[in-house]
Design an enzyme around this catalytic site. Structure first.
Site, mmCIF file in Angstrom:
data_model
loop_
_atom_site.group_PDB
_atom_site.id
_atom_site.type_symbol
_atom_site.label_atom_id
_atom_site.label_comp_id
_atom_site.label_asym_id
_atom_site.label_seq_id
_atom_site.Cartn_x
_atom_site.Cartn_y
_atom_site.Cartn_z
ATOM 1 N N LYS A 42 5.663 34.244 0.821
ATOM 2 C CA LYS A 42 6.413 34.108 2.067
ATOM 3 C C LYS A 42 7.888 33.831 1.762
ATOM 4 O O LYS A 42 8.777 34.435 2.337
ATOM 5 C CB LYS A 42 5.827 32.970 2.906
ATOM 6 C CG LYS A 42 6.535 32.772 4.241
ATOM 7 C CD LYS A 42 6.188 33.866 5.231
ATOM 8 C CE LYS A 42 7.008 33.788 6.502
ATOM 9 N NZ LYS A 42 7.034 35.058 7.207
ATOM 10 N N GLU A 75 4.098 46.707 2.864
ATOM 11 C CA GLU A 75 3.743 45.316 2.569
ATOM 12 C C GLU A 75 2.273 45.005 2.781
ATOM 13 O O GLU A 75 1.649 44.344 1.956
ATOM 14 C CB GLU A 75 4.525 44.377 3.507
ATOM 15 C CG GLU A 75 5.918 44.042 3.076
ATOM 16 C CD GLU A 75 6.568 43.061 4.044
ATOM 17 O OE1 GLU A 75 7.081 42.050 3.562
ATOM 18 O OE2 GLU A 75 6.555 43.299 5.271
ATOM 19 N N GLU A 125 12.451 48.918 8.699
ATOM 20 C CA GLU A 125 11.575 47.769 8.899
ATOM 21 C C GLU A 125 10.121 48.228 9.097
ATOM 22 O O GLU A 125 9.200 47.623 8.563
ATOM 23 C CB GLU A 125 12.074 46.941 10.099
ATOM 24 C CG GLU A 125 11.231 45.745 10.467
ATOM 25 C CD GLU A 125 11.019 44.734 9.349
ATOM 26 O OE1 GLU A 125 11.697 44.826 8.306
ATOM 27 O OE2 GLU A 125 10.151 43.869 9.499
ATOM 28 N N ARG A 160 1.323 23.846 11.064
ATOM 29 C CA ARG A 160 2.066 23.526 12.284
ATOM 30 C C ARG A 160 3.490 23.058 11.998
ATOM 31 O O ARG A 160 4.272 22.830 12.932
ATOM 32 C CB ARG A 160 1.333 22.445 13.079
ATOM 33 C CG ARG A 160 -0.087 22.832 13.442
ATOM 34 C CD ARG A 160 -0.745 21.765 14.281
ATOM 35 N NE ARG A 160 -0.089 21.635 15.561
ATOM 36 C CZ ARG A 160 -0.382 22.332 16.638
ATOM 37 N NH1 ARG A 160 -1.313 23.232 16.591
ATOM 38 N NH2 ARG A 160 0.259 22.135 17.762
ATOM 39 N N HIS A 217 18.134 66.713 2.990
ATOM 40 C CA HIS A 217 18.784 66.673 1.682
ATOM 41 C C HIS A 217 17.837 66.212 0.585
ATOM 42 O O HIS A 217 18.256 65.605 -0.390
ATOM 43 C CB HIS A 217 20.010 65.765 1.740
ATOM 44 C CG HIS A 217 21.044 66.250 2.705
ATOM 45 N ND1 HIS A 217 22.016 67.152 2.355
ATOM 46 C CD2 HIS A 217 21.220 65.998 4.027
ATOM 47 C CE1 HIS A 217 22.764 67.420 3.419
ATOM 48 N NE2 HIS A 217 22.302 66.744 4.445
ATOM 49 N N TRP A 270 7.941 20.082 12.173
ATOM 50 C CA TRP A 270 8.743 21.300 12.214
ATOM 51 C C TRP A 270 9.937 20.965 13.089
ATOM 52 O O TRP A 270 9.815 20.802 14.300
ATOM 53 C CB TRP A 270 7.930 22.458 12.796
ATOM 54 C CG TRP A 270 8.721 23.724 12.877
ATOM 55 C CD1 TRP A 270 9.360 24.226 13.978
ATOM 56 C CD2 TRP A 270 8.956 24.647 11.830
ATOM 57 N NE1 TRP A 270 9.983 25.394 13.652
ATOM 58 C CE2 TRP A 270 9.753 25.686 12.354
ATOM 59 C CE3 TRP A 270 8.581 24.698 10.478
ATOM 60 C CZ2 TRP A 270 10.178 26.761 11.577
ATOM 61 C CZ3 TRP A 270 8.996 25.773 9.716
ATOM 62 C CH2 TRP A 270 9.787 26.797 10.263
#
Lengths: 405, 610
Positions: free
Chosen positions: B605, B490, B483, B31, B506, B78
């Site tokens: 991460k 990933e 992305e 959290r 190409h 946080w």
């Protein structure tokens, strides 16, 4: 000092109209999926929850007897006979018995991993919300209820929307935790509207199910459920009480149940299930995603693929059975052939085309009711429906299709 | 988001309550993890130990386990108001050290309350919103109110969201609590009681729980629990609320989702909305830095680099400012050319990415100004930058970045629109239109996810069986394609490459054979005709073509095997509306392949080694 009581209600009543003719002789929840009736999948899931009573709402004595015998000793089961038609009537049949502030509601025709039940209750407890429900992404929104989520809350439910207009593809997956006040809403406004009112008045949180999930609504859902359950097999399970010829070829993963017999030169290519006391004759080929339920005979030289053969069926010699569901106690004469590719352009709800060698094909064989007799050398066109108790003469060609196909 | 926890026990019932609280905090670390602290009452005094950093680090410095007392509250933070620092860490105390408090949520009217309290002579130690509550309680205690009454009075002034736990010295065996919009759970034990942000925090000590609802206040003592409604005063009948948890509830953190990643994908509308609400004057400052710069470099790594390429597109095509995007680990190639007057825009979710940090330091050394985009307040890169624009995505636990990407794009677009306004490169009315679109983006993203989840799942059914895939786009579609391909690599471990669609001829097209999957990003822009040509080209080679297309692009539906229709909007917001679909595709492909998308192999991460 404190006691938290939670009950569950299972809706296993009704006639299973969409599943006809398979349900002519057995209730929907008794349809076998890989050796077990559908109701077992539901009760197995519920058995993992801390419940002090499971109320099973049903319409058939046969099902009541089965549930009591199979689960009566391990779970606290109360049987209630459904009064009236439809889901509202079904829920309200249990109304007087639900005396807990919250209850778990489960549809009696869902095949899913038991973890789905645990996740729904966990979500409920952890969120502190008044209600929670399981959702599963589904393409065929027109045959489900769908829920729209905003800010991690369910804001609305629409029942069987037109696909183009559907705002969500998250199907209501038949497992809920609800407050008992919900029953009053159902009484006044009906099930779907009651869910919407709940979403408006209280906090209803989604629980998310990302893995497979099947609602046994149409006959081909049986094939899909077989496929998923069999696909999850990690290893083979062959009963010590089964008899397997040393000349048979068995490729896993598969289940061969008690007293089953596999005769000489039969080939079984898993994932597949051969039920209790069933017999697979000489030179048979049983292919992937086939579920042969109990007391079935498959005669010599027959091929079966991606099909469900319900209990007590006899498939004689030299049959080809593909993408087909055969209802209880039917007999297929020698050389019966099911054709299994639907003409292009035919759309069937919840049946999706597969890509075979670059071509998109929709595969469906025959849907054969119970106690049917099909004479030798008959050919059944793709999507044929054979009514229960029908007797078909030898050398027949069957092209009848149900209007919903 | 923050985590709070508290325990109060009879003497000797629990050995070392402080140690128990530290362990609870470790479970609440998801959290928030930028600072941590705990407070207890011991011999009529409030003991506070807190500091900036992860629990383990602060514990090493402060020895949390050594905190005495049988009533302990703890907090893991946080940052939202006030950077992570020792002073801003919770618990917060009042002037007289008679109250300690922990809080999760945002107090909206804290500035107003703070001014009033300062006028009354209260001295504040932190920049947080939370501290006002401690002083408010003190204020009422000094007026002669009993502790619980003082607590309730204080809470009645607070607007916003909160889960609060407070201890007051005159009642050393009590923890007071209040809740609105942030979660709060009570755990009932034998001779002890817990309070926490979620159930797993205290699950090893008790399995009997009560969920506190909005607008409820009350207190726990070692042997008693009291809850009432703040407004009506109606006392809650606990016997009706009590629940028994008969299994290990590991799911709490995931809020009903099987994985953090899926949760975070679905959280994007909210993260975008909060980022929009959080946009402040730093946007104009950032825009000024950009238009006044001699040259603009953009650096980042991984997903953030793709956000950097989006920024590159925005600056060039909207504000007419040429940029030099560079991958952070390759910064050394550019350092010799960097001069005073240059600007480096550094994008990093964690603000700790070592490659990006090294680039920042090198550029800074040579006189460049640094503008950072980050999700973590006062992390390393923001600290070393001249200005930081923050995304408000909240903590992201899934290793694969999702909501942080879309929120990065959002602050980029807001900044570039400001720059375009300042340097008059775009029509005022066009800017206003785009701002309106931006405002609507969270809703469009929500609708897109809702409408397509099942469809994306069915495409994953095909994709997850493949070993290789291309993602093609043109213009702004290129970074989106990149992305998408990165996500698939990933977490689903499927080889995926992205190219500008024009480049496929190409070289890459040589690999295309029957049923080779090619995914096209089709935007509602000037490239649509060209990309239609690319689709046809791939189709002619029997590729399996999948397209994300604007919903009215009928001609594409005929050549694509699978098309996902995105609601119509200005193509400039596409990175935020298209990317969630690609994230879902990667997610469902990973799950179908049997991998855990939250913990991709070999990945971390935050990358803190060069």
């Amino acid at each position: 000092m404190f006691q938290y009581r939670l009950k569950a209600v299972v809706l296993a009543g009704g006639r299973g109209e969409r599943l006809k003719p398979i349900t002519d002789c057995m209730p929907k929840s008794m349809v076998r999926i890989v050796g077990k009736p559908v109701i077992d999948y539901v009760l197995e899931g519920l058995s993992k929850l801390p419940l002090d009573e499971i109320i099973v709402v049903l319409s058939h004595k046969k099902l009541a007897k089965y549930v009591e015998e199979k689960w009566g000793r391990t779970l606290s089961i109360t049987i209630v006979y459904q009064k009236g038609k439809g889901i509202d009537a079904a829920i309200l049949s249990a109304k007087d018995l639900i005396r807990s502030p919250n209850f778990v509601l489960a549809y009696g025709d869902i095949v899913v991993n038991p973890k789905a039940y645990i996740r729904t209750l966990e979500t409920h407890i952890n969120s502190g919300a008044e209600a929670s429900m399981l959702l599963s992404p589904k393409l065929d929104v027109e045959s489900y209820g769908v829920a729209y989520i905003s800010e991690n809350k369910i804001v609305s439910i629409s029942e069987k929307p037109v696909p183009e207009k559907a705002e969500s593809t998250l199907a209501v997956a038949g497992i809920f935790v609800l407050p008992s006040t919900f029953l009053n809403y159902v009484e006044e406004h009906g099930f779907t509207e009651a869910l919407n009112m709940l979403a408006k008045e209280y906090t209803v949180v989604p629980s998310f199910w990302e893995d497979w999930w099947v609602d046994i609504g149409y006959p081909w859902d049986i094939l899909k459920a077989n496929e998923y359950v069999l696909r999850d097999l990690r290893f083979s399970h062959i009963s010590s009480k089964a008899t397997i010829s040393s000349k048979a070829v068995i490729e896993g993963p598969l289940i061969i149940d008690d007293e089953a017999e596999i005769s000489h030169y039969a080939v079984i290519k898993g994932p597949a299930y051969i039920g209790k006391n069933s017999f697979i004759g000489d030179h048979c080929l049983i292919r992937e995603y086939t579920s042969v339920e109990e007391n079935v005979i498959v005669g010599a030289f027959s091929e079966v693929k991606h099909s469900s053969i319900q209990p007590n069926v006899t498939v004689s010699s030299y049959n080809y059975i593909g993408d087909t569901v055969i209802g209880e106690s039917s007999v297929l004469g020698p050389h019966t052939v099911t054709l299994n590719i639907l003409p292009s352009g035919v759309k069937v709800s919840r049946l999706h085309p597969v890509r075979v060698k670059g071509k998109l094909l929709t595969k469906l064989g025959a849907i054969i009711g119970c106690n049917v007799y099909i004479g030798a050398n008959s050919t059944l066109f793709a999507g044929s429906i054979i009514k229960s108790h029908e007797k078909i003469k030898p050398h027949s060609i069957i092209m009848q299709q149900r209007s919903t196909l | 988001m923050c985590g709070i926890v508290g325990v109060t026990c009879l003497q000797g019932k629990l050995s070392s309550p402080a140690k128990i609280i530290r362990k609870c905090l470790e479970k609440l670390e998801y959290r928030g993890y930028d600072s941590v602290g705990l407070a207890s009452i011991f011999k009529g005094m409030i003991v506070v130990r807190k500091g900036k950093g992860k629990i383990e680090e602060v514990h090493r410095r402060m020895n949390f386990d050594g905190v005495p007392g049988n009533t302990v509250i703890g907090h893991t933070r946080w940052a939202t108001h006030g950077a992570p620092s020792d002073n801003n860490a919770h618990p917060h105390i009042d002037c007289g050290r008679i109250v300690a408090i922990v809080h999760n949520g945002i107090i909206k009217n804290y500035m107003e309350l703070k001014k009033k309290l300062i006028a009354k002579g209260h001295i504040f130690r932190s920049e947080t919103d939370t501290e006002v509550v401690a002083h408010l309680i003190e204020e009422y205690l000094n007026k002669g109110f009993k502790p619980y009454e003082a607590f309730k009075k204080a809470i009645s002034h607070v607007k916003g969201s909160y889960a609060i736990a407070a201890i007051i010295i005159s009642e050393p065996n009590t923890i007071f609590f209040a809740k609105k919009d942030s979660p709060l759970i009570i755990g009932i034990g034998d001779g002890f009681n817990f309070i926490a942000s979620d159930i797993p925090a205290f699950l090893e000590h008790t399995r009997r729980i009560v969920v506190v609802k909005d607008f409820e206040v009350g207190y726990i003592t070692p042997t008693n629990v009291f809850i009432e409604n703040l407004h009506t005063g109606k006392i809650v009948d606990l016997s009706k609320r009590l629940r028994f948890i008969s299994w290990t509830a590991e799911m709490a953190a995931k809020a009903g989702y099987p994985h953090y990643m899926l949760k975070e994908i679905h959280e994007q509308p909210r993260a975008l909305r909060e980022t929009i609400n959080g946009l402040g004057e730093e946007i104009e400052q950032a825009a000024n830095m950009i238009i006044n710069a001699r040259r603009v470099f953009i650096t980042a790594a991984g997903t953030s680099f793709h956000a950097g390429l989006v920024l590159d597109y925005y600056l060039n095509s909207i504000a007419g400012i040429a940029t030099i995007p560079l991958i952070a680990s390759e910064y050394s190639k550019y350092v010799r050319s960097v001069k005073h007057g240059d600007l480096l825009i550094a994008i990093s979710q964690s603000g700790e990415t070592i490659d990006t940090l090294m680039a920042v330091r090198e550029f800074k050394k040579r006189g460049a100004k640094i503008l950072a985009i980050s999700n973590v307040i006062d992390s390393a890169i923001p600290r070393e930058s001249d200005l930081t624009v923050y995304t408000r995505a909240g903590p992201e636990i899934g290793v694969a970045a999702t909501k942080t990407f879309t929120t990065q794009v959002l602050v980029e677009l807001a900044t570039v629109l400001k720059a375009a306004e300042l340097n008059n490169s775009l029509d005022v009315s066009e800017i206003a239109d785009l701002r309106k679109q931006l405002e609507k983006t969270p809703k469009i993203v929500e609708k897109t996810i809702m409408k397509h989840e099942a469809f994306v799942n069915s495409i994953a059914e095909i994709v997850h069986r493949k070993n290789s895939m291309y993602y093609l786009g043109r213009g702004l579609g290129v970074p989106i394609a990149m992305e998408g391909a990165l996500k698939l690599k990933e977490i689903a471990y499927i080889h995926a490459e992205a190219y500008p669609a024009g480049e496929s001829k190409h070289g890459p097209i040589a690999l295309v054979e029957k049923d080779f999957p090619v995914l096209f990003i089709v935007l509602d822009d000037e490239n649509s005709e060209n990309i239609l040509g690319n689709v046809t080209e791939m189709k002619a080679r029997n590729a399996l073509t999948i397209g994300l297309i604007p919903e009215h692009f009928e001609e594409f539906k005929e050549v694509l095997d699978h098309s996902i229709k995105i609601p119509l909007h200005d193509h400039l917001i596409s990175p935020m509306t298209y990317t969630p679909i690609l994230q879902l595709l990667a997610y469902y492909s990973a799950v179908k392949r049997g991998y855990d998308p939250d913990k991709p192999r070999n990945l971390a991460k935050t990358v803190t080694v060069e």
